[in-house]
Design a protein around this motif. Structure first.
Motif, PDB file in Angstrom:
ATOM      1  N   TYR A   1      -0.756  15.767 -41.943  1.00 43.61           N
ATOM      2  CA  TYR A   1       0.238  16.053 -41.081  1.00 43.61           C
ATOM      3  C   TYR A   1      -1.451  15.688 -39.790  1.00 43.61           C
ATOM      4  O   TYR A   1      -2.255  15.196 -39.959  1.00 43.61           O
ATOM      5  N   VAL A   2      -0.524  14.866 -38.963  1.00 47.91           N
ATOM      6  CA  VAL A   2      -0.738  13.873 -37.714  1.00 47.91           C
ATOM      7  C   VAL A   2      -0.542  14.462 -36.755  1.00 47.91           C
ATOM      8  O   VAL A   2      -0.012  14.563 -36.030  1.00 47.91           O
ATOM      9  N   SER A   3      -1.405  15.270 -35.746  1.00 41.16           N
ATOM     10  CA  SER A   3      -1.493  15.416 -34.802  1.00 41.16           C
ATOM     11  C   SER A   3      -1.300  14.559 -33.882  1.00 41.16           C
ATOM     12  O   SER A   3      -1.725  12.929 -33.750  1.00 41.16           O
ATOM     13  N   VAL A   4      -0.411  14.907 -32.008  1.00 38.33           N
ATOM     14  CA  VAL A   4      -0.530  13.274 -31.747  1.00 38.33           C
ATOM     15  C   VAL A   4      -2.293  12.947 -31.126  1.00 38.33           C
ATOM     16  O   VAL A   4      -2.343  11.352 -31.110  1.00 38.33           O
ATOM     17  N   LYS A   5      -2.932  13.966 -30.910  1.00 38.13           N
ATOM     18  CA  LYS A   5      -4.605  13.452 -30.955  1.00 38.13           C
ATOM     19  C   LYS A   5      -4.800  12.455 -32.201  1.00 38.13           C
ATOM     20  O   LYS A   5      -5.774  10.934 -31.627  1.00 38.13           O
ATOM     21  N   THR A   6      -5.025  12.890 -32.989  1.00 35.82           N
ATOM     22  CA  THR A   6      -5.078  12.023 -34.063  1.00 35.82           C
ATOM     23  C   THR A   6      -4.623  10.625 -34.418  1.00 35.82           C
ATOM     24  O   THR A   6      -4.789   9.691 -34.771  1.00 35.82           O
ATOM     25  N   LEU A   7      -3.078  10.512 -34.161  1.00 38.42           N
ATOM     26  CA  LEU A   7      -1.753   9.460 -34.222  1.00 38.42           C
ATOM     27  C   LEU A   7      -2.810   8.645 -33.602  1.00 38.42           C
ATOM     28  O   LEU A   7      -2.939   7.043 -34.034  1.00 38.42           O
ATOM     29  N   LYS A   8      -3.066   8.740 -31.903  1.00 31.86           N
ATOM     30  CA  LYS A   8      -3.633   7.810 -31.464  1.00 31.86           C
ATOM     31  C   LYS A   8      -4.682   6.609 -32.264  1.00 31.86           C
ATOM     32  O   LYS A   8      -5.053   5.187 -31.932  1.00 31.86           O
TER      33      LYS A   8
ATOM     34  N   LEU B   1       5.532   9.182 -39.757  1.00 31.82           N
ATOM     35  CA  LEU B   1       4.452   8.704 -39.901  1.00 31.82           C
ATOM     36  C   LEU B   1       5.251   7.186 -39.839  1.00 31.82           C
ATOM     37  O   LEU B   1       5.412   5.943 -39.068  1.00 31.82           O
ATOM     38  N   ASN B   2       6.503   6.731 -40.650  1.00 28.78           N
ATOM     39  CA  ASN B   2       7.689   5.546 -40.538  1.00 28.78           C
ATOM     40  C   ASN B   2       8.093   5.062 -39.101  1.00 28.78           C
ATOM     41  O   ASN B   2       8.268   4.097 -39.261  1.00 28.78           O
ATOM     42  N   ASP B   3       7.598   6.023 -38.174  1.00 25.29           N
ATOM     43  CA  ASP B   3       8.294   6.035 -36.463  1.00 25.29           C
ATOM     44  C   ASP B   3       6.996   4.739 -36.659  1.00 25.29           C
ATOM     45  O   ASP B   3       7.101   4.328 -35.754  1.00 25.29           O
TER      46      ASP B   3
ATOM     47  N   CYS C   1       1.629  13.724 -48.291  1.00 28.29           N
ATOM     48  CA  CYS C   1       1.817  15.088 -48.225  1.00 28.29           C
ATOM     49  C   CYS C   1       2.859  14.692 -47.667  1.00 28.29           C
ATOM     50  O   CYS C   1       3.540  14.124 -47.447  1.00 28.29           O
ATOM     51  N   SER C   2       4.039  16.102 -47.425  1.00 23.84           N
ATOM     52  CA  SER C   2       4.949  16.277 -46.736  1.00 23.84           C
ATOM     53  C   SER C   2       5.415  16.251 -45.600  1.00 23.84           C
ATOM     54  O   SER C   2       5.664  15.803 -44.928  1.00 23.84           O
ATOM     55  N   CYS C   3       4.117  16.716 -45.297  1.00 24.67           N
ATOM     56  CA  CYS C   3       4.260  16.638 -44.161  1.00 24.67           C
ATOM     57  C   CYS C   3       4.227  15.457 -43.414  1.00 24.67           C
ATOM     58  O   CYS C   3       4.251  14.923 -41.680  1.00 24.67           O
ATOM     59  N   THR C   4       3.921  14.151 -44.005  1.00 19.09           N
ATOM     60  CA  THR C   4       3.712  13.326 -43.324  1.00 19.09           C
ATOM     61  C   THR C   4       5.256  11.808 -43.318  1.00 19.09           C
ATOM     62  O   THR C   4       5.793  11.414 -42.578  1.00 19.09           O
ATOM     63  N   VAL C   5       5.568  13.231 -43.940  1.00 16.98           N
ATOM     64  CA  VAL C   5       7.824  12.501 -44.719  1.00 16.98           C
ATOM     65  C   VAL C   5       8.464  12.790 -43.446  1.00 16.98           C
ATOM     66  O   VAL C   5       9.468  12.410 -43.465  1.00 16.98           O
ATOM     67  N   ASN C   6       8.304  13.621 -43.230  1.00 15.59           N
ATOM     68  CA  ASN C   6       9.262  14.577 -41.934  1.00 15.59           C
ATOM     69  C   ASN C   6       8.792  16.350 -41.842  1.00 15.59           C
ATOM     70  O   ASN C   6       9.595  17.028 -40.843  1.00 15.59           O
TER      71      ASN C   6
ATOM     72  N   ARG D   1       8.725  -6.561 -36.303  1.00 13.39           N
ATOM     73  CA  ARG D   1       9.382  -5.573 -35.733  1.00 13.39           C
ATOM     74  C   ARG D   1       8.595  -4.825 -34.694  1.00 13.39           C
ATOM     75  O   ARG D   1       8.826  -3.805 -34.433  1.00 13.39           O
ATOM     76  N   TYR D   2       7.218  -5.340 -33.711  1.00  9.26           N
ATOM     77  CA  TYR D   2       6.776  -4.966 -33.461  1.00  9.26           C
ATOM     78  C   TYR D   2       7.060  -3.504 -32.238  1.00  9.26           C
ATOM     79  O   TYR D   2       6.524  -2.525 -31.737  1.00  9.26           O
ATOM     80  N   ASP D   3       8.162  -4.551 -31.303  1.00 11.08           N
ATOM     81  CA  ASP D   3       9.066  -3.191 -30.362  1.00 11.08           C
ATOM     82  C   ASP D   3       9.087  -2.285 -30.674  1.00 11.08           C
ATOM     83  O   ASP D   3       9.018  -2.077 -29.488  1.00 11.08           O
ATOM     84  N   TYR D   4       9.642  -2.107 -32.162  1.00 11.65           N
ATOM     85  CA  TYR D   4      10.414  -1.676 -31.907  1.00 11.65           C
ATOM     86  C   TYR D   4       9.055   0.034 -32.656  1.00 11.65           C
ATOM     87  O   TYR D   4       8.970   0.935 -32.301  1.00 11.65           O
ATOM     88  N   TYR D   5       7.732  -0.691 -32.927  1.00  8.33           N
ATOM     89  CA  TYR D   5       7.064   0.807 -33.383  1.00  8.33           C
ATOM     90  C   TYR D   5       6.047   0.624 -31.394  1.00  8.33           C
ATOM     91  O   TYR D   5       6.039   1.861 -31.951  1.00  8.33           O
ATOM     92  N   LEU D   6       6.926  -0.255 -31.318  1.00 12.12           N
ATOM     93  CA  LEU D   6       5.342   0.323 -29.813  1.00 12.12           C
ATOM     94  C   LEU D   6       6.344   1.244 -28.831  1.00 12.12           C
ATOM     95  O   LEU D   6       5.727   1.948 -28.717  1.00 12.12           O
ATOM     96  N   GLY D   7       7.962   0.597 -28.793  1.00 15.57           N
ATOM     97  CA  GLY D   7       8.556   2.269 -28.147  1.00 15.57           C
ATOM     98  C   GLY D   7       8.510   3.511 -29.330  1.00 15.57           C
ATOM     99  O   GLY D   7       7.907   4.024 -27.818  1.00 15.57           O
ATOM    100  N   ASN D   8       8.659   3.585 -30.425  1.00 18.41           N
ATOM    101  CA  ASN D   8       7.835   4.942 -30.711  1.00 18.41           C
ATOM    102  C   ASN D   8       6.261   5.582 -29.886  1.00 18.41           C
ATOM    103  O   ASN D   8       6.728   6.452 -29.731  1.00 18.41           O
ATOM    104  N   GLN D   9       5.905   5.060 -30.682  1.00 18.99           N
ATOM    105  CA  GLN D   9       4.054   5.309 -29.474  1.00 18.99           C
ATOM    106  C   GLN D   9       4.145   5.127 -27.883  1.00 18.99           C
ATOM    107  O   GLN D   9       3.849   6.224 -27.945  1.00 18.99           O
ATOM    108  N   GLN D  10       4.865   5.125 -27.657  1.00 18.02           N
ATOM    109  CA  GLN D  10       5.585   4.526 -26.134  1.00 18.02           C
ATOM    110  C   GLN D  10       5.663   5.970 -25.480  1.00 18.02           C
ATOM    111  O   GLN D  10       5.285   6.774 -24.993  1.00 18.02           O
ATOM    112  N   ARG D  11       7.051   6.404 -26.407  1.00 19.93           N
ATOM    113  CA  ARG D  11       7.575   7.937 -26.559  1.00 19.93           C
ATOM    114  C   ARG D  11       6.841   8.756 -25.835  1.00 19.93           C
ATOM    115  O   ARG D  11       6.550   9.726 -25.395  1.00 19.93           O
TER     116      ARG D  11
END
Ligand code: SF4
Lengths: 380, 244
Positions: B86-93, B131-133, B112-117, B176-186
C-alpha cells in the motif's frame, strides 16, 4: 531536470545543514524518516517524521465485523504479527466472557514464541547490517525462513498467519510438526555460537555498539520504554512473568537483563531472549501432547455476532515491548472503538529523537535498529 | 483523456520501428535489450508490508542476485522501482519524486494486492488505491503478500519482457503525462509540481505526443514558479545567486 535548480548558491550562514534521513534510505527501518540537523557529522537536532505508513487502522476496524478484523490486525506490525492477533482475540474473549480451552492457550503460546524468535533473528541481523556486517544479516534472514516454513505448516501463512480467532485457534498442530520444530530449534541453538563469534565478540561491532545511544533506567521509565529496551537498562520487567496471560505461569523461563542500556546491551538482551524462547518452545514440545481437549470454544454465527457492550484492555509482551489493546463494544456487530498501545510509537519517536541528538550521523541507523522500532506500528 | 483508459496501452516498439530500416541498428537494439534485462538494480524503497518478503528473496535462500538483480540505494542508478504494498498519500508523493528522478528506461513493479486495487485497505482514507493511475506499472504481482517465489517469478517475467522490448511503460509516462499529472493533482492539489521537467525530458526522448500536454499541464505551467519548489524544500528565503 530544470537547469535553474542546479545553480551554485551561497551556503546558509551557519555550518548546520538539515538532512532528510529517510524515507528512502537503506539505513532506515521500513518506511520512516528522520529530519536531522547536522554540524559536520554530529547531529544537533532531530525530528521524527512518521505517517508514511498510516492506514487508519483504528477507524478501519470500526467499519468491519468482529471476525473480519482478525485478518486486519496482524498488518499492524509486520515483522512480529502474532501478538496482534492474540491480543485482539483475547480482548474480544474478555468482552464476551469466553473461556479459551487449555490446548488453544498452549498453541497460542507456541505461535507467540515462534514469532518472537523470528522477529529477534531479523532484528539482530538488521543491527549487524547497519554496522557494515552483512553476514549476520544473511544468516539471520535465512534462519528466520526456517521458522517461516514452520509457520506455513502450522497456519498456512508465511508471515501473516491469521491463526487465532476469538475463542481459540483455527487448527491443531499437523502430524510430526513438533519433531520438525524440535529439529529446527536444535539447529538455531547450534547456530548461536556462530552468531556470537561473528557479532558479539567482533571488535568492529563491540566498538561501534558499546556506549552508543544509552538510556538510563530512570529515563526508560519516564519515557514509557518497555520490552527488551527496558530490560537492557537492568530492570527485569516482562508482562509474561509479572502479569501472566495464557499459560505463561506454568512455563519456566528467565528474564535476561543487561546493564548499561546502550545499543550493545539491547541487542545482547535480544540474543539472550532468543535462548529463553527456545527454552519455552522445548517445554511446549514436551507438554503439548499431554494437553487434550478442543482447540476452540464455540462462538455464535460470526457474521451476525453481537459482542456484549463493555470495554476490555489486554496487555501482552510482544518482541518489541508491551503491547496493549483497548477495545470498546456498544453491543453491535462492529467494534465501537479500538485503540492500540504499540511499544514502537514510544521507541521510534521520543526516544529515538533524544538518542540520536549528539551522536554521529553514521550511528542513526544503528540506534534505530537497536531500539527495534517497527514503523508500521508507529503509524498504524 | 478519460479516466477509464485501458491499461497497458499498446505502444509502438522501437524494435518494430527499426524493422524496415537498418539491420545493424535492429541487432544493436536487441542486444541492448538483452543486456539490459540481465543487469537490473532494484531501488530500496519499502513502501508497505510486502517489503518483508524482500530480504528472503534477496538473501541466500531465494537469491535474486543469481538473476543479475541486486538492490541499489540511489534512484539515479536504479532500474526498477518496486512498490511493495500500500502507498499512503504521503508516501505516494515521495514515490512520484523518486520515480521522476530515475533515469530511463525504468520499470515499475507493483507487489501486493494493495497496489492493484487497494487490497485490505480499500476503504481507508489514507491510502492511494490504484498505482497505475499515478505512474505506468509494467507488472503486478498480486497476493497478500506474494511469496518470495512469486516475486522471483515476477522479476523473471519482467526480464523476459525487457529482452523482448515489451516493458515500455516508462514511455507511456511521457506520452500521456497529462493524464498521470491530472490524477496526481486530484490527490495532491492543483499546485502540485516536482522538480523534474518531464515535458523537456519527453522532448529529449522523442516521446512528445499529442497527449503529453493538456489541461493539467496548463495548470502546472500556470502555478509553476521554477525556483520555488526547491527553495521551499530547503527552507531558505529568496535565492541569492552567486555572482560569477
Ligand atoms: S496486499 Fe497485504 S501484505 Fe501487501 S501491502 Fe496490502 S495488506 Fe500488506
Amino acid at each position: 531536470m530544470r537547469a535553474e535548480n542546479y545553480e551554485a548558491r551561497n551556503h546558509p550562514p551557519s555550518n548546520e545543514f538539515e538532512i532528510n534521513f529517510g524515507p528512502n534510505h537503506p539505513g532506515i527501518e521500513g518506511n520512516y524518516a528522520l529530519k536531522v540537523k547536522v554540524h559536520g557529522d554530529e547531529i544537533v537536532a532531530a525530528r521524527a517524521d512518521g505517517g508514511y505508513l498510516h492506514r487508519g487502522f483504528e477507524k478501519l476496524m470500526e467499519q468491519r465485523l468482529w471476525i473480519q478484523n482478525i485478518a486486519l490486525v496482524p498488518r499492524i506490525c509486520v515483522p512480529d504479527p502474532a501478538p496482534m492477533e492474540v491480543a485482539y482475540s483475547m480482548a474480544v474473549e474478555q468482552l464476551c466472557g469466553l473461556d479459551v480451552p487449555v490446548r488453544a492457550q498452549w498453541l497460542r503460546v507456541l505461535q507467540l514464541e515462534l514469532s518472537r524468535v523470528a522477529a529477534h533473528l531479523f532484528t539482530f541481523g538488521g543491527h549487524a547490517a547497519t554496522t557494515g556486517m552483512y553476514t549476520p544479516m544473511f544468516w539471520g534472514v535465512a534462519d528466520r525462513d526456517l521458522l517461516l516454513d514452520l509457520f506455513e505448516e502450522l497456519t498456512g501463512g508465511r508471515v501473516y498467519s491469521i491463526y487465532n480467532i476469538p475463542g481459540g485457534v483455527r487448527r491443531d498442530v499437523p502430524d510430526g510438526f513438533l519433531e520438525r520444530l524440535s529439529t529446527t530449534l536444535d539447529y538455531i541453538d547450534s547456530r548461536l555460537p556462530d552468531y556470537d563469534n561473528l557479532l558479539f565478540t567482533n571488535q568492529v561491532f563491540v566498538t561501534r555498539a558499546k556506549g552508543t545511544g544509552p538510556i538510563t533506567q530512570a529515563q526508560a521509565l519516564d519515557w514509557g520504554v518497555t520490552g527488551p529496551n527496558l530490560r537492557a537498562t537492568g530492570l527485569a520487567f516482562d508482562v509474561r512473568r509479572d502479569d501472566p496471560y495464557l499459560v505463561y505461569d506454568e512455563l519456566d523461563f528467565d528474564i535476561p537483563t543487561e546493564q548499561p542500556g546502550d545499543a550493545w546491551a539491547r541487542t545482547l538482551v535480544r540474543r539472550n531472549e532468543l535462548l529463553q524462547s527456545i527454552r519455552i518452545l522445548r517445554q511446549i514440545i514436551d507438554r503439548l501432547p499431554g494437553v487434550a481437549g478442543p482447540i476452540r470454544a464455540p462462538i455464535p454465527n460470526p457474521l451476525a455476532w453481537r459482542v456484549p457492550a463493555g470495554e476490555a484492555y489486554v496487555r501482552i509482551e510482544s518482541s518489541k515491548g508491551e503491547l496493549g489493546w483497548y477495545v470498546v463494544s456498544d453491543g453491535s456487530e462492529k467494534p465501537h472503538r479500538v485503540h492500540v498501545r504499540g511499544p514502537s510509537s514510544m521507541h521510534a519517536v521520543q526516544v529515538l529523537e533524544h538518542l540520536v541528538t549528539g551522536c554521529r550521523i553514521e550511528d542513526v541507523a544503528q540506534i534505530m535498529f537497536s531500539l527495534d522500532a517497527c514503523p508500521p506500528e508507529v503509524d498504524r | 483523456m478519460t479516466d477509464d483508459t485501458q491499461f497497458p496501452v499498446k505502444i509502438e516498439q522501437p524494435g518494430q520501428v527499426a524493422q524496415g530500416g537498418n539491420v545493424f541498428s535492429r541487432v544493436f537494439d536487441e542486444l541492448t535489450a538483452f543486456c539490459r534485462s540481465r543487469s537490473l538494480f532494484i531501488l530500496h524503497y519499502c513502501t508497505g508490508c510486502g517489503a518483508i518478503e524482500l530480504p528472503p528473496a534477496m538473501t541466500s535462500r531465494f537469491d535474486m542476485e543469481r538473476l543479475g538483480i541486486s538492490p541499489m540505494v540511489s534512484p539515479r542508478q536504479a532500474d526498477i522501482l518496486l512498490i511493495t504494498g500500500y502507498v499512503s498519500v504521503k508516501t505516494l508523493k515521495r514515490v512520484m519524486l523518486t520515480y521522476e528522478q530515475m533515469g530511463s528506461p525504468k520499470y515499475v513493479i507493483g507487489i501486493c494486492s494493495c497496489t492493484v486495487n487497494g487490497g485490505m485497505y480499500w476503504q481507508s482514507y489514507a491510502t492511494a488505491k490504484k498505482l497505475n493511475d499515478y505512474m505506468p506499472v509494467d507488472l503486478y504481482i498480486a497476493g497478500c503478500m506474494p511469496r518470495p517465489e512469486a516475486v522471483i517469478t515476477g522479476l523473471r517475467q519482467l526480464m523476459d519482457n525487457i529482452a523482448k522490448g515489451e516493458a515500455n511503460g516508462w514511455q507511456d509516462y511521457y506520452r500521456r503525462y497529462d493524464y498521470y499529472l491530472g490524477n496526481q493533482q486530484r490527490l495532491f492539489g492543483e499546485t502540485w509540481q516536482t522538480p523534474t521537467d518531464v515535458i523537456a525530458e519527453a522532448k529529449h526522448y522523442d516521446l512528445f505526443g499529442p497527449e503529453t500536454l493538456g489541461k493539467h499541464t496548463e495548470l502546472l505551467l500556470q502555478h509553476q514558479k521554477p525556483l520555488e519548489a526547491l527553495e521551499m524544500r530547503l527552507g531558505l528565503d529568496a535565492p541569492e545567486k552567486v555572482k560569477s
